[in-house]
Design a protein around this motif. Structure first.
Motif, PDB file in Angstrom:
ATOM      1  N   HIS A 139      23.697  11.682  11.123  1.00  0.00           N
ATOM      2  CA  HIS A 139      23.670  10.770  12.269  1.00  0.00           C
ATOM      3  C   HIS A 139      23.624   9.302  11.858  1.00  0.00           C
ATOM      4  O   HIS A 139      24.308   8.465  12.438  1.00  0.00           O
ATOM      5  CB  HIS A 139      22.493  11.112  13.190  1.00  0.00           C
ATOM      6  CG  HIS A 139      22.679  12.389  13.948  1.00  0.00           C
ATOM      7  ND1 HIS A 139      22.001  12.674  15.094  1.00  0.00           N
ATOM      8  CD2 HIS A 139      23.488  13.449  13.714  1.00  0.00           C
ATOM      9  CE1 HIS A 139      22.371  13.877  15.545  1.00  0.00           C
ATOM     10  NE2 HIS A 139      23.262  14.367  14.708  1.00  0.00           N
ATOM     11  N   ASN A 186      16.268  11.285  16.846  1.00  0.00           N
ATOM     12  CA  ASN A 186      14.951  10.671  16.694  1.00  0.00           C
ATOM     13  C   ASN A 186      15.156   9.202  16.365  1.00  0.00           C
ATOM     14  O   ASN A 186      16.295   8.737  16.219  1.00  0.00           O
ATOM     15  CB  ASN A 186      14.130  11.377  15.606  1.00  0.00           C
ATOM     16  CG  ASN A 186      14.696  11.188  14.207  1.00  0.00           C
ATOM     17  OD1 ASN A 186      14.983  10.073  13.769  1.00  0.00           O
ATOM     18  ND2 ASN A 186      14.876  12.299  13.500  1.00  0.00           N
ATOM     19  N   PRO A 237      20.028  16.607  19.631  1.00  0.00           N
ATOM     20  CA  PRO A 237      18.699  16.124  19.275  1.00  0.00           C
ATOM     21  C   PRO A 237      18.778  14.881  18.383  1.00  0.00           C
ATOM     22  O   PRO A 237      19.636  14.805  17.495  1.00  0.00           O
ATOM     23  CB  PRO A 237      18.082  17.310  18.516  1.00  0.00           C
ATOM     24  CG  PRO A 237      19.235  18.102  18.010  1.00  0.00           C
ATOM     25  CD  PRO A 237      20.370  17.880  18.960  1.00  0.00           C
TER      26      PRO A 237
HETATM   27 CU   LIG Z   1      20.632  11.633  15.877  1.00  0.00          CU
END
Ligand SMILES: [Cu+2]
Length: 143
Positions: A131, A89, A87
């Motif tokens: 991330h 964003n 996942p």
């Molecule tokens: Cu990410």
């Protein structure tokens, strides 16, 4: 007998006088209906809008497909595609570090984010812990 013939000829002569009445052709030409031309001129958009595409690495690496994006000031639509199993964003941050907008965190498919941006340099990154540090960030230049 002869008198009668003469009389007939005389009659015929008189009758041959054609009446010179020429039929005047009534020119009833109706004026052509002028339909008002509806000019649908598209007004120039003053603000402007631009569309930006961004993609997460489909193999699951912590990376976007680019580290730099550019857009025009105004409404900026960011189409983010995440085909990776992880996942991700896209979060937009101004140069002062204020969060301007973000897509939801998701995996699979694509989502778009629409933000109103003034000219400047912004950061885009993935706010999933770790991330951004791993490299999921880049610069969005708005002109
Ligand atoms: Cu990410």
């Amino acid at each position: 007998m002869l008198a009668l013939l003469v009389a007939l000829l005389a009659l015929a002569g008189c009758g041959s006088s054609s009446s010179g009445s020429s039929s005047t052709a009534a020119s009833t030409s109706a004026p052509a209906e002028t339909t008002p031309a509806t000019s649908t001129s598209t007004p120039a958009t003053s603000g402007g809008s631009s569309n930006v595409k961004l993609e997460a690495n489909p193999e699951g690496q912590l990376a976007y497909n680019t580290k730099s994006l550019s857009a025009k000031a105004g409404t900026v639509s960011i189409d983010f595609t995440n085909s990776s199993p992880l996942p991700h964003n896209v979060t937009i941050e101004s140069s002062s570090g204020a969060k301007v907008g973000a897509t939801p965190t998701f995996s699979g498919g694509s989502k778009s984010l629409s933000v109103n941006l003034k000219p400047g340099t912004y950061k885009f990154f993935c706010s999933v812990p770790g991330h951004r540090q791993a490299g999921m960030e880049g610069t969005l230049t708005v002109q």
